[in-house]
Write an enzyme that holds these catalytic residues in place. Structure first.
Site, PDB file in Angstrom:
ATOM      1  N   SER A  13       0.822  -1.164   0.082  1.00 46.46           N
ATOM      2  CA  SER A  13       0.021  -0.007   0.009  1.00 46.46           C
ATOM      3  C   SER A  13       0.984   1.187   0.066  1.00 46.46           C
ATOM      4  CB  SER A  13      -1.007   0.030   1.214  1.00 46.46           C
ATOM      5  OG  SER A  13      -2.114   0.641   0.937  1.00 46.46           O
ATOM      6  N   HIS A  23      -7.745  -5.369   0.280  1.00 44.97           N
ATOM      7  CA  HIS A  23      -6.501  -4.714   0.579  1.00 44.97           C
ATOM      8  C   HIS A  23      -5.668  -5.356   1.762  1.00 44.97           C
ATOM      9  CE1 HIS A  23      -4.227  -1.171  -0.072  1.00 44.97           C
ATOM     10  NE2 HIS A  23      -4.126  -0.708   1.207  1.00 44.97           N
TER      11      HIS A  23
END
Ligand code: GTR
Length: 399
Positions: free
Chosen positions: A238, A379
């Protein structure tokens, strides 16, 4: 943030046609025809553009010395299968950055993953000997660190990584720069001229500081006899995947680069404006990029760069781009396309990139000089991701 996520475009058909800046054309319009043109002309141009327009330049005073302390070492970690080593970088007696290593025993120069973690080194593994960072205590007042030991271990399958013959080094990213729009603390604060409280126009934001920190870990690794000849694999998830890509662009001592769900400002093409956009990221996280990058809010088409160029800066070194199916905010297809559009640079080196712009099916990895998979789920960093990264590294390092 939640609002921006709701309002974002997730419709492939609603993407307006866009033209990517040309990877293999110099600023003066001439074609890049060979490795020499790429390495001596185009690559430096692109590094300069990413530095000036996006990540920011590192102040020249940054060369100031720091010291390295070995805080702890044990030959009996992981039931005697690993060496645990904890070192600290101490910057001007003010900031300590702790680095936690696990190194498989009896494995000369093991390939070494280096990656930042989000919540503290002690959260990556339930090992009571892991040092709690000073910054963690400052940022989490009144919290008992013991209750969070190992609570991020699902993202860090350290025993499995070591059992496969890899070393791992992890660093709490907020040790380097706390993740807030305040530059009075963290590394930035050490390199100001008098009365300065923020980076000057064009100077580094937080992502560039995290990238810089990763290179300091490599400085140390190169002095450690057990690891000096190890292949170095930089890994990041990320926002830390964005920082890792930038570290990979700048530091050629990194042999293989892994970006997991890095999205906007990482592997995803900005011009697609799918999921998170430049304007949204600059508004939610104004401290990540430099001041110049703000001029591209809602003007992605004016950017002289796009993220396929960042991926191309890894060439000819292998790079892995991982996406997750439900992580639409990070634009999985835009992440794949960056790899596809970076491929011509790999081909200059006689290496294989992606032949097709069609994204591979879910859970169907493609491993060329560029690796890609889109796994099921959201995610996160999962065992599946690590399994692919290790397989990819084995293939490239004949390990
Ligand atoms: C999100 C941000 C993304 C990504 C992510 C993360 O809030 O919009 O760009 O970096 O955080 O780091 O988990």
């Amino acid at each position: 943030m939640v609002e921006a996520q709701k309002e974002a475009n997730y419709d492939e058909n609603a993407i307006k046609p866009y033209v990517l800046p040309e990877l293999l054309k110099l600023d003066n319009g001439k074609d890049v025809k060979n490795i020499k043109d790429w390495e001596q002309k185009r690559r430096p141009e692109l590094i300069q553009l990413f530095t000036e327009q996006m990540f920011g330049n590192v102040p020249s005073t940054v060369s100031e010395a720091f010291t390295v302390e070995v805080q702890e070492e044990s030959q009996e970690a992981m039931n005697g299968t690993a060496i645990r080593k904890q070192i600290a970088f101490v910057f001007q007696d003010k900031i300590r950055v702790n680095v936690l290593f696990y190194i498989p025993k009896n494995t000369p120069s093991p390939p070494l993953f280096i990656g930042y973690n989000f919540k503290g080194n002690h959260t990556t593994i339930a090992d009571p000997n892991v040092v709690i960072s000073d910054t963690w205590r400052i940022l989490n007042p009144g919290q008992n660190p013991e209750s969070s030991r190992g609570d991020r271990s699902s993202r860090w399958p350290l025993e499995k990584i070591v059992a496969e013959g890899y070393g791992i080094a992890t660093i709490y990213y907020e040790d380097v720069d706390p993740d807030k729009n305040d530059f009075t603390d963290g590394l930035h604060s050490l390199f100001y001229s008098e009365n300065q409280e923020r980076p000057a126009a064009g100077q580094w934001g937080s992502l560039a500081a995290w990238a810089w920190g990763m290179s300091r870990v490599i400085d140390y690794v190169k002095t450690d006899e057990a690891l000096a000849d190890s292949k170095i694999i930089a890994f990041g998830h990320s926002r830390l995947g964005k920082a890792t890509l930038w570290a990979g662009a700048l530091d050629k001592r990194i042999d293989l680069i892994v970006s997991n769900d890095s999205g906007c400002g990482g592997a995803a093409l900005s011009r697609r404006k799918f999921g998170e956009t430049v304007s949204v990221i600059n508004t939610s996280f104004p401290h990540w990029f430099n001041s110049e990058f703000k001029q591209y809010n809602d003007k992605e088409e004016d950017l002289p760069i796009d993220q396929h160029m960042l991926i191309a800066l890894m060439a000819p070194r292998p790079v892995y781009i991982a996406s997750a199916e439900d992580d639409t905010w990070a634009d999985p297809y835009g992440e794949y396309l960056s790899g596809y559009h970076a491929s011509p640079v790999y081909e200059l080196y006689g290496k294989k990139g992606f032949k097709t712009s069609i994204q591979p099916e879910t859970n169907t990895p493609v491993h060329t000089s560029i690796g890609y998979h889109k796994r099921t789920g959201g995610h996160d960093v999962k065992d599946y991701d690590w399994e692919q990264f290790m397989k990819f590294a084995k293939m490239h390092f004949n390990y």
